[in-house]
Design a protein around this motif. Structure first.
Motif, PDB file in Angstrom:
ATOM      1  N   ALA A  20      15.087  36.482  31.674  1.00 47.60           N
ATOM      2  CA  ALA A  20      16.337  36.963  30.901  1.00 47.60           C
ATOM      3  C   ALA A  20      16.991  35.653  29.882  1.00 47.60           C
ATOM      4  O   ALA A  20      16.877  35.847  28.556  1.00 47.60           O
ATOM      5  CB  ALA A  20      17.668  37.208  31.815  1.00 47.60           C
ATOM      6  N   ILE A  21      16.873  34.501  30.655  1.00 49.25           N
ATOM      7  CA  ILE A  21      16.890  33.185  29.704  1.00 49.25           C
ATOM      8  C   ILE A  21      16.042  33.020  28.356  1.00 49.25           C
ATOM      9  O   ILE A  21      16.347  32.897  27.343  1.00 49.25           O
ATOM     10  CB  ILE A  21      17.042  32.050  30.525  1.00 49.25           C
ATOM     11  N   ALA A  22      14.666  33.313  28.946  1.00 45.13           N
ATOM     12  CA  ALA A  22      13.582  33.107  27.829  1.00 45.13           C
ATOM     13  C   ALA A  22      13.895  34.078  26.874  1.00 45.13           C
ATOM     14  O   ALA A  22      13.691  33.888  25.592  1.00 45.13           O
ATOM     15  CB  ALA A  22      12.125  33.429  28.477  1.00 45.13           C
ATOM     16  N   HIS A  23      14.155  35.377  27.164  1.00 42.55           N
ATOM     17  CA  HIS A  23      14.385  36.581  26.131  1.00 42.55           C
ATOM     18  C   HIS A  23      15.675  36.155  24.998  1.00 42.55           C
ATOM     19  O   HIS A  23      15.732  36.351  24.220  1.00 42.55           O
ATOM     20  CB  HIS A  23      14.703  37.773  26.772  1.00 42.55           C
ATOM     21  N   ILE A  24      16.602  35.720  25.786  1.00 45.03           N
ATOM     22  CA  ILE A  24      17.967  35.179  25.179  1.00 45.03           C
ATOM     23  C   ILE A  24      17.432  34.042  24.048  1.00 45.03           C
ATOM     24  O   ILE A  24      17.661  34.089  22.767  1.00 45.03           O
ATOM     25  CB  ILE A  24      18.881  34.827  25.966  1.00 45.03           C
ATOM     26  N   ARG A  25      16.753  33.222  24.545  1.00 49.96           N
ATOM     27  CA  ARG A  25      16.096  32.114  23.801  1.00 49.96           C
ATOM     28  C   ARG A  25      15.408  32.533  22.419  1.00 49.96           C
ATOM     29  O   ARG A  25      15.578  31.935  21.383  1.00 49.96           O
ATOM     30  CB  ARG A  25      15.461  30.980  24.421  1.00 49.96           C
ATOM     31  N   ARG A  26      14.533  33.608  22.700  1.00 53.90           N
ATOM     32  CA  ARG A  26      13.964  33.981  21.526  1.00 53.90           C
ATOM     33  C   ARG A  26      14.529  34.788  20.510  1.00 53.90           C
ATOM     34  O   ARG A  26      14.515  34.755  19.415  1.00 53.90           O
ATOM     35  CB  ARG A  26      12.703  34.990  22.162  1.00 53.90           C
ATOM     36  N   PHE A  27      15.572  35.605  20.950  1.00 51.23           N
ATOM     37  CA  PHE A  27      16.170  36.616  20.041  1.00 51.23           C
ATOM     38  C   PHE A  27      17.660  36.255  19.844  1.00 51.23           C
ATOM     39  O   PHE A  27      18.252  36.984  18.985  1.00 51.23           O
ATOM     40  CB  PHE A  27      16.114  38.031  20.742  1.00 51.23           C
ATOM     41  N   SER A  28      18.407  35.407  20.471  1.00 52.23           N
ATOM     42  CA  SER A  28      19.665  35.154  20.098  1.00 52.23           C
ATOM     43  C   SER A  28      19.839  34.585  18.978  1.00 52.23           C
ATOM     44  O   SER A  28      19.228  33.582  18.524  1.00 52.23           O
ATOM     45  CB  SER A  28      20.398  34.115  21.569  1.00 52.23           C
ATOM     46  N   SER A  29      21.108  34.758  18.340  1.00 55.04           N
ATOM     47  CA  SER A  29      21.500  34.072  17.229  1.00 55.04           C
ATOM     48  C   SER A  29      22.499  32.922  17.535  1.00 55.04           C
ATOM     49  O   SER A  29      23.213  32.622  16.474  1.00 55.04           O
ATOM     50  CB  SER A  29      22.276  35.151  16.214  1.00 55.04           C
ATOM     51  N   GLY A  30      22.717  32.887  18.725  1.00 56.95           N
ATOM     52  CA  GLY A  30      23.492  31.506  19.186  1.00 56.95           C
ATOM     53  C   GLY A  30      24.835  31.800  19.240  1.00 56.95           C
ATOM     54  O   GLY A  30      25.725  30.753  18.851  1.00 56.95           O
ATOM     55  N   HIS A  31      25.435  33.006  19.293  1.00 54.20           N
ATOM     56  CA  HIS A  31      26.771  33.372  18.946  1.00 54.20           C
ATOM     57  C   HIS A  31      27.247  33.677  20.421  1.00 54.20           C
ATOM     58  O   HIS A  31      28.039  32.525  20.811  1.00 54.20           O
ATOM     59  CB  HIS A  31      26.930  34.728  18.200  1.00 54.20           C
ATOM     60  N   SER A  32      27.299  34.643  21.087  1.00 54.42           N
ATOM     61  CA  SER A  32      27.983  34.925  22.371  1.00 54.42           C
ATOM     62  C   SER A  32      26.934  35.676  23.332  1.00 54.42           C
ATOM     63  O   SER A  32      26.145  36.328  23.257  1.00 54.42           O
ATOM     64  CB  SER A  32      29.033  35.936  22.103  1.00 54.42           C
ATOM     65  N   GLU A  33      26.839  34.907  24.675  1.00 59.94           N
ATOM     66  CA  GLU A  33      25.911  35.498  25.613  1.00 59.94           C
ATOM     67  C   GLU A  33      26.560  35.356  27.017  1.00 59.94           C
ATOM     68  O   GLU A  33      27.201  34.365  27.160  1.00 59.94           O
ATOM     69  CB  GLU A  33      24.790  34.405  25.689  1.00 59.94           C
TER      70      GLU A  33
END
Lengths: 423, 423
Positions: A335-348
């Protein structure tokens, strides 16, 4: 130098000169100024609304759809709301002039850091005319001058609003060039503003991906990027499923068109079979469509929910609609790896009752706002108690997340000696 | 994508991956790491010094002058100094992980702001090889990864130093890509690094005006500009003249080649006739040459001091030498206007015994550091008690003036709820 560059230089020079005068106002002078602006907008409300009607008529002529016309509408009632909001800013504490720290150094110098205005702000925004007032008021509250560049669809409204504001500033005996509007709709003026580093101290773009990218690429002035949210919630194996679904629903449907709305749900594989059918059922009933990974698609099929195929492209999309990505992950690290790849750094966020999982998520996810068992929709200056919101920054320097008044300030070091030389 | 872009992308990807590992280290793990680096540099000092001798030999071949060769020299004794400085950084408080504020919001969220590393730094510098160690150590101390780009004159030295550092990192069981050096001397790599916004969070250029300008124009990543100081001291009418001359001498001659050295003295007209002859006499004896306005030139002539003609160009020059601009001004406001026009926003001061004048100067002059009765030479991380200096910022966002460890950090908002939705 061509005429347009000359025009921008003049605006810049005037803004810089005005910024010096604004920087030394007391808190009470600034409160009086904001109240005078509210009064003036109220006095001129008929002509402001009339100007807005011109913009609306033109938009209809140009075939803009109802949603877009609603965005640029400023009727009597909305204008009253905008004016009422000024009093909220009046009531905020003035950050200017406070000393952040002070010490007597061994070298004999008494050194302090004093909070001061940034100077001249450049704000580029689209459509909504209320931004003209919001930004001008926040800039003036913090002793800055501002150069505004609104969308061409609201030029008449913005002109009427900014002229009223300038008149009020002038009537307080202050330089009206503390607020200036770029009136020429030519896009070249935006590029020119982004390079006006001799006069402008910070650029805030309030608009979509294209505007953000343009500013990052062309500006020679520091830019605060933000407002793009590709937001995730990860549903851990140890979770209260029904409560989690309520939070996901809130994050997705409460206001799907804004940057802190949810874009993708990541679900731990050990609960996917029981959790996803309930999630699909509840969110389907609220109008949500799903872009699912293979496994999530299969579970949907069994449960009678039709899903679209997810791809790297859909995972990288800020939906701003009732679409939702759904992905089954092997564990929290996927999950964290997916977020690192696709997140815009806003809210997680993570939804979990396990303290190890929540601590791990908080530590490992790098975003402006990281949530445990809460909706991503909280990322907002009002919700965070900042009293105002200039923008939501997704970059890491100067200001991150919702930007309040402090984000419009800087500091200077003040060293006082007694004819003190460095040894 | 060409090979060089591919090479940079690989560096970026590796740095980002390493940054996640570094971000969660404890303070004591980071202290151990820095000590291991110091030990490794000490163990490898012979080969590092030998690599530097290659650089020096090449520089001589290429006809570099003695001053430049001295800048790139890293002999056994200088290397020992660099290694000893690491222990000072070890001893500094670790800013990472502290919570800056925390509150329980009305919406039920417990909200805090936690200080975290920036992520990946890109640092571009010239000549001096000690910067390789200084910056790597400060980046690691704050849990960041760093991509270094040094000058081509010290490539062999930088390679030896960075390899030793990487070896020490690896031996601690940490990812050695937390420190990477761009080895290809092609200038295109600098331009490429400035656009690596997918991976790099902040660019720090440590070098002259051309490098700063290049970064401002080309970077799509936030850049901390700085290190250019066009510094002024204004001598007010009410002043202890002999003490003022001592401070001016200190600011001008103690170390004329650095950014906080004095560039122009502004003198109130009412004391110019008595003050300037004494100033000329004292500074002439220290080797200073003067670029004077008409009135200051005439006073010099009467006093037997030959001066050069000042111009807008000379007033806009950062001397980095024993030259000094001299201008007689009508009053404090003319001094402030001159500073606003020519200052680079680094360090500005007033010499005066009048409290109204000093307060006015502090309020009206917009610079990273503003002094009363003190030398501009104090603008320095060590003098300000920061314990370290990454650079001296002359811009207003994120960090202003001497940048210590905190300037290499950002924060994230952490919101903890109990399955909390926004109302």
């Amino acid at each position: 130098m061509d005429d347009k560059q000359q025009y921008l230089n003049t605006l810049g020079e005037q803004a810089k000169a005005a910024s010096y005068a604004m920087a030394s106002l007391t808190a009470s002078q600034k409160r009086d100024l904001l109240r005078a602006i509210a009064q003036k907008l109220s006095d001129k409300s008929a002509s402001i609304v009339a100007a807005n009607q011109q913009d609306v008529a033109k938009a209809r002529e140009n075939g803009l759809n109802d949603a877009m016309i609603d965005r640029l509408l400023l009727d009597e009632s909305r204008l009253s709301g905008v004016i009422a909001d000024i009093e909220n800013v009046v009531a905020l504490a003035d950050p200017i002039g406070s000393e952040l720290e002070s010490q007597l150094l061994d070298n004999g110098l008494r050194l302090s850091r004093r909070r001061v205005p940034l100077g001249v702000l450049g704000v580029i925004y689209e459509a909504r005319p209320n931004v003209t007032v919001d930004i001008a008021v926040l800039a003036l509250k913090t002793g800055n001058a501002v150069i505004l560049r609104g969308g061409k669809e609201t030029l008449a409204s913005n002109l009427a609003l900014s002229e009223a504001i300038r008149e009020a500033i002038g009537e307080q005996g202050l330089p009206c060039d503390a607020v200036q509007l770029i009136q020429d709709p030519d896009r070249a003026l935006v590029s020119g503003l982004l390079k006006l580093d001799k006069y402008v101290d910070m650029i805030v773009p309030r608009g979509g991906q294209n505007l953000q990218r343009l500013c990052a690429e062309q500006a020679t002035i520091p830019v605060i990027l933000g407002g793009i949210g590709i937001c995730h919630l990860y549903v851990d194996s140890e979770v209260e499923q029904l409560k989690a679904i309520e939070v996901i629903a809130n994050a997705k449907v409460q206001r799907p068109t804004v940057c802190n709305a949810l874009d993708t749900v990541l679900v731990h594989q050990s609960i996917a079979q029981t959790f996803l059918p309930k999630l699909y059922a509840h969110l389907s009933s609220l109008g949500v469509s799903f872009y699912a990974c293979e496994q999530a698609e299969a579970i949907g099929k069994d449960a009678g929910t039709v899903t679209h195929k997810a791809s790297d492209e859909t995972y990288g999309t800020e939906w701003l609609s009732l679409n939702l990505g759904v992905k089954v992950v092997e564990n929290i690290d996927e999950a964290i790896a997916h977020i690192r790849r696709f997140s815009s750094g806003h809210s997680e966020g993570i939804l979990s009752d396990n303290i190890h999982a929540t601590a791990h998520f908080i530590n490992e996810v790098d975003a402006a706002a990281v949530y445990v068992n809460a909706s991503t929709r909280f990322t907002d200056g009002g919700q965070f108690g900042l009293g105002a919101e200039v923008a939501v920054s997704t970059q890491k320097l100067h200001a991150r997340g919702p930007m309040g008044l402090e984000a419009l300030t800087t500091y200077k070091w003040i060293g006082v000696g007694d004819y003190t030389a460095r040894g």
